[in-house]
Design a protein around this motif. Structure first.
Motif, PDB file in Angstrom:
ATOM      1  N   ARG A  65      42.533  44.527  15.330  1.00 18.86           N
ATOM      2  CA  ARG A  65      43.498  43.901  14.883  1.00 18.86           C
ATOM      3  C   ARG A  65      44.908  44.894  15.129  1.00 18.86           C
ATOM      4  O   ARG A  65      45.902  44.546  15.557  1.00 18.86           O
ATOM      5  CB  ARG A  65      43.601  42.842  13.713  1.00 18.86           C
ATOM      6  CG  ARG A  65      42.820  41.865  13.727  1.00 18.86           C
ATOM      7  CD  ARG A  65      43.113  41.062  12.493  1.00 18.86           C
ATOM      8  NE  ARG A  65      42.617  41.670  11.276  1.00 18.86           N
ATOM      9  CZ  ARG A  65      41.662  41.604  10.465  1.00 18.86           C
ATOM     10  NH1 ARG A  65      40.529  40.976  11.307  1.00 18.86           N
ATOM     11  NH2 ARG A  65      41.411  42.245   9.573  1.00 18.86           N
ATOM     12  N   VAL A  66      44.361  46.201  14.482  1.00 17.84           N
ATOM     13  CA  VAL A  66      45.462  47.220  14.443  1.00 17.84           C
ATOM     14  C   VAL A  66      45.845  47.680  15.587  1.00 17.84           C
ATOM     15  O   VAL A  66      47.035  47.813  16.427  1.00 17.84           O
ATOM     16  CB  VAL A  66      44.998  48.425  13.523  1.00 17.84           C
ATOM     17  CG1 VAL A  66      46.039  49.574  13.864  1.00 17.84           C
ATOM     18  CG2 VAL A  66      44.790  48.014  12.242  1.00 17.84           C
ATOM     19  N   LEU A  67      44.922  47.820  16.684  1.00 25.33           N
ATOM     20  CA  LEU A  67      44.981  48.100  18.091  1.00 25.33           C
ATOM     21  C   LEU A  67      45.662  47.076  18.659  1.00 25.33           C
ATOM     22  O   LEU A  67      46.556  47.354  19.569  1.00 25.33           O
ATOM     23  CB  LEU A  67      43.700  48.298  19.033  1.00 25.33           C
ATOM     24  CG  LEU A  67      43.068  49.648  18.310  1.00 25.33           C
ATOM     25  CD1 LEU A  67      41.848  49.874  19.138  1.00 25.33           C
ATOM     26  CD2 LEU A  67      43.913  51.095  18.577  1.00 25.33           C
ATOM     27  N   SER A  68      45.336  45.874  18.674  1.00 24.81           N
ATOM     28  CA  SER A  68      46.116  44.697  19.263  1.00 24.81           C
ATOM     29  C   SER A  68      47.556  44.730  18.884  1.00 24.81           C
ATOM     30  O   SER A  68      48.407  44.574  19.718  1.00 24.81           O
ATOM     31  CB  SER A  68      45.516  43.163  18.772  1.00 24.81           C
ATOM     32  OG  SER A  68      43.936  43.340  19.348  1.00 24.81           O
ATOM     33  N   LEU A  69      47.776  44.859  17.501  1.00 23.14           N
ATOM     34  CA  LEU A  69      49.225  44.910  16.922  1.00 23.14           C
ATOM     35  C   LEU A  69      50.033  46.008  17.424  1.00 23.14           C
ATOM     36  O   LEU A  69      51.001  45.934  17.939  1.00 23.14           O
ATOM     37  CB  LEU A  69      49.276  44.887  15.560  1.00 23.14           C
ATOM     38  CG  LEU A  69      50.537  44.908  14.964  1.00 23.14           C
ATOM     39  CD1 LEU A  69      51.235  43.328  15.226  1.00 23.14           C
ATOM     40  CD2 LEU A  69      50.424  45.000  13.369  1.00 23.14           C
TER      41      LEU A  69
END
Length: 867
Positions: free
Chosen positions: A7-11
């Motif tokens: 989710r961090v990478l996606s964000l």
């Protein structure tokens, strides 16, 4: 953890993409702004060059070939070249050119402040590098800016304008390469992008560091929410605009399609067991109801059973249109069935209460009305408002309210006691009711109210009062009333029976009733009576019985069936009236009527008797005189004979012999021989007439018989015609056509003769009233004949006749149309009583006013059977 990093990478990727998009958009926006500003700048430069050339043209000079009065063209071009070189030194990306149209072709004169000849040396710039289109526009007299490729294919921004030099066409073009303008913005965009990426990564890092506790709380809340949604015993669904299910919790799946089934992507409407106009979101909203409402919808369950779900919905709007629907459904199947059973129970109660013939009210413990059925409103004619509270007590009769307080509120006597009271029904009227109270209790067994029932017993009370009145009337009635069972055994007699018969009630009850077997009745009549009443019909007739002391008495009786409520025959009731004295009075009345009729005929009878008496007297006088003549003749004959015989010698003379011959008158002797017998015959006939009249009067005036016997109807009519001759012979001719083969009639001879006499006299009076002294006569026609089991007597007259109103009352007692003193009005009434009442026959009248009347009397040859 892996999910979190993802989710961090996606964000981070999303944020970088957003930064790049923002920087590219910003750079493009600034580039276009710079383009617009550069276009304005080039346009200003072009205009300033044109203005310089125009001013120089206006300057005075000593000579030249410009054809004008200003500076020469070469001086102007030189001045423009100087200005262009200066601009070119300030902005190396700028390119300026001056050209003219020479033979339809563009001939460049200046390029960046240098003559065209200077480019021939290969200084690295060719006039062909300039675009032709801006110059052609300038040479055509137009001015403006233009973006487009030059002859080498590079995008340039050009500003152009016409240049007036003498009378020739010149054009001025200034342009700049777009890459010269774009390069600084690209460098700035890259700087901004990398700085933005750095800041984004730093921001994401700081965001997650700072928001990690919040995210953890959100995750815990999300997990709790998921557990709550999945573990809820409710159907939780999300419906999109197409009416498809986009989310369903496990309970919804198990309820609708089973745990292994799939709901996502399926339409919700097919699960509803109702008809709907469509399957989209609008149809679902219309069916289930709006936000904040609950609507119970029948649903087909996974196991095929019918279920009921109470839905609560939340509508999500998008730009004023419904976009999504959040549905929370509560399984209301058991509640629905329980409510349905309760409603059915309530409906049954209401139906029973509504259909109940008993008025029902329910009150609380204080007596305030909670419910009243329709019968209560019907009996009291009071509205719900009038009965509300303790208003129902006002419907109780004022005199009976004490009973209510005594038996209910004061609890005097058991609660099950039934009390008769009166309920007011309006306008001062009331109904009798049988009132009863039953106490109600709550779930704790405590008294919570009462059920009051009021049974309408008005008819019963009226029946009881009617029975009391009837019993009193029966006990006081002058007629004998006897009730028997199906076998004719007496079960009840009234006091009149005891008084008339002399038998007490104890002696009569249990014995066969004399109503069915009179002492003077034969077996056939008795059996006919029994057949009539056992057949459910009423028998009427006369019965002769004996009192306890042996006296005979006659009853005018009627015997009929007694039936129960089901219409079954359970006994008989007989009513008898002692008419012994009445019969004697009637006999006297009839005798008086006869005497009245005979009194009316007295003068005529005297005349009838006087007439034959006169010619009998004359004939007797004649016979007396004749006898004297016979005596004188005989005497003379005797003398002559004596003289002749005594003195034959003394009468030798012929004269004596002649005298002897003339002593007897032959003509006289013949006359006497012929008329004396006739006179004697007339005298005999007259005497017979007198005897006949006297005999008819005696027969007509004879007291009536008490028993019937067989009589010749023709003879009765003849005698009556004879007696009534003086009544009709002056006004009418009599025509009697008897049926000589007519059988004897079982009747009371005197009573029938009275009927014939009354009808003949009435006919004569009607004819007399019609002719009213005219010199003409009417006709009375009488004939007898047989018709079936009856002898028919028809009397027709040509009198005044009767109107329909008079004919309808003709047989009523004391009704007469004659003048006062000329009739009693009893003649036809007695005739009907004799024919119908005494002989079971009939008498009819056929008449029309002014056309005469025909009376038809039918008498049975034999007494008709009873009933």
């Amino acid at each position: 953890m892996r999910g979190r990093n993802r989710r961090v990478l996606s964000l981070s990727f999303i944020m970088v993409a957003l930064v790049a998009a923002v920087s590219i958009y910003g750079t493009r926006l600034m580039f276009h702004t710079a383009m617009e500003e550069e276009g304005v700048r080039l346009q200003d430069v072009v205009r300033s060059q044109v203005a310089l050339a125009v001013e120089m043209c206006r300057m005075p000079h000593a000579g030249g070939d410009s054809g004008g009065s200003g500076v020469t063209r070469e001086a102007i071009l030189d001045r423009l070249a100087h200005a262009q070189r200066r601009l070119g030194m300030e902005s190396r990306s700028g390119e300026f050119a001056v050209a003219r149209l020479d033979g339809g072709k563009v001939r460049y004169l200046l390029v960046n402040g240098r003559g065209v000849s200077e480019f021939t040396s290969g200084a690295g710039f060719s006039p062909e590098a300039l675009g032709v289109e801006p110059m052609m526009l300038a040479l055509s007299g137009k001015s403006g800016t233009l973006v487009g490729p030059d002859r080498q294919g590079s995008d340039v921004l050009s500003a152009y304008a016409p240049l007036p030099l003498g009378g020739e066409r010149f054009g001025l073009v200034a342009q700049i390469d777009l890459d010269e303008i774009r390069a600084p913005f690209i460098r700035a965009n890259l700087n901004v992008f990398f700085v933005g990426v750095g800041l984004t990564v730093l921001g994401v890092f700081l965001f997650f560091k700072v928001s990690e506790p919040f995210i953890r709380d959100i995750e815990v809340s999300e997990e709790s929410y998921r557990d709550l949604v999945e573990g809820a015993n409710n159907l939780i669904l999300r419906i999109n605009e197409e009416g498809e299910i986009t989310f369903a919790n496990s309970f919804a799946r198990g309820f609708l399609v089973g745990k292994d089934g799939e709901l996502l992507g399926r339409k919700l409407m097919p699960f509803f067991m109702v008809e709907a106009a469509g399957e989209r979101l609008e149809a679902v909203v219309e069916l289930i109801g709006g936000e904040g409402r609950q609507n119970e919808i029948p649903v087909r369950m996974a196991d095929g059973r019918d279920g009921y779900v109470a839905w609560t919905v939340k509508l999500v709007m998008d730009q004023g249109r419904p976009a999504e629907l959040l549905c929370i459904g509560n399984d209301a199947t058991r509640i629905h069935k329980a409510n349905k059973a309760q409603r059915e129970s309530e409906e049954r109660f209401r139906g029973l209460a509504k259909a109940s013939p008993v008025a029902i009210i329910i009150t609380d413990i204080a007596g305030n009305l909670l419910y009243a059925n329709e019968k209560m409103h019907e009996m009291t004619r009071a509205t719900e408002v009038q009965l509300a509270g303790q208003g129902w007590l006002n419907s109780v009769h004022r005199e009976d309210r004490k009973l209510v307080w005594k038996h209910w509120l004061e609890r005097v006597g058991p609660a099950t006691d039934k009390v008769e009271l009166r309920l007011m029904s309006g306008n001062g009227e009331f109904v009798w009711a049988l009132w009863q109270v039953v106490e109600m209790g709550n779930l704790r067994g405590e008294p919570s109210g009462n059920i009051h029932t009021f049974t309408d017993i008005t008819e019963i009370k009226e029946t009881q009062m009617a029975m009391s009145r009837l019993t009193a009337a029966i006990d006081q009635a002058a007629e004998m009333i006897v009730m028997t069972d199906l076998d004719g055994i007496t079960t009840y007699v009234n006091p009149a029976f005891e008084e008339v018969s002399g038998y007490s009630r104890g002696e009569a009850v249990g014995r066969t009733s004399g109503l069915f077997q009179g002492g003077e009745r034969n077996g056939n009549v008795s059996s006919g009576t029994w057949e009539t009443i056992t057949g459910g019909k009423v028998w009427k007739g006369r019965i002769v019985n004996r009192r306890k002391n042996g006296e005979r008495y006659t009853l005018e009786s009627s015997v009929g069936p007694i039936r129960n409520h089901a219409g079954e025959l359970i006994g008989f009731v007989g009513v008898g009236r002692d008419i012994t004295e009445q019969m004697a009075v009637e006999s006297q009345l009839r005798q008086s009527q006869k005497l009245e009729s005979i009194g009316e005929l007295a003068a005529g009878i005297a005349h009838e008797i006087n007439t034959p008496t006169q010619y009998v007297t004359s004939n007797l006088q004649f016979l007396s005189d004749a006898f004297k003549t016979y005596a004188g003749t005989i005497e003379r004959c005797r003398e002559l004979a004596h003289m002749v015989s005594a003195h034959p010698d003394l009468f030798p003379d012929e004269a004596y012999r002649k005298r002897a011959e003339s002593a007897l008158d032959e003509e006289e002797m013949e006359y006497l021989a012929e008329d004396v017998p006739n006179a004697l015959e007339e005298s005999s006939a007259g005497l017979k007439r007198i005897a006949e009249i006297v005999r008819s009067i005696r027969q007509l005036a004879h007291p009536g018989e008490l028993t019937k016997s067989f009589h010749d109807l023709n003879e009765i009519v003849r005698n009556t015609i004879t007696v009534s001759t003086n009544e009709w012979k002056y006004v009418a001719g009599m025509k009697f056509v008897p049926d000589e083969s007519l059988a004897p009639v079982f009747c009371l001879k005197g009573e029938v003769a009275q009927v014939v006499l009354n009808l003949i006299v009435n006919a004569a009076h009607a004819i007399e009233a019609k002719i009213a002294g005219a010199d003409r006569q009417g006709t009375i026609s009488i004939r007898t004949f047989a018709e079936g089991e009856s002898a028919v007597l028809e009397i027709r007259d040509t009198g005044t006749g009767m109107s329909a109103e008079v004919a309808a009352k003709a047989f009523d007692p004391f009704f007469t149309t004659k003048e006062v003193g000329k009739g009693t009005g009893q003649g036809l009434a007695i005739a009907r009583s004799v024919v119908v009442g005494m002989h079971g026959g009939s008498i009819e009248i056929d008449t029309a006013e002014g056309e005469g009347a025909t009376f038809t009397v039918r008498l049975p040859f034999e007494e008709p059977p009873a009933g």
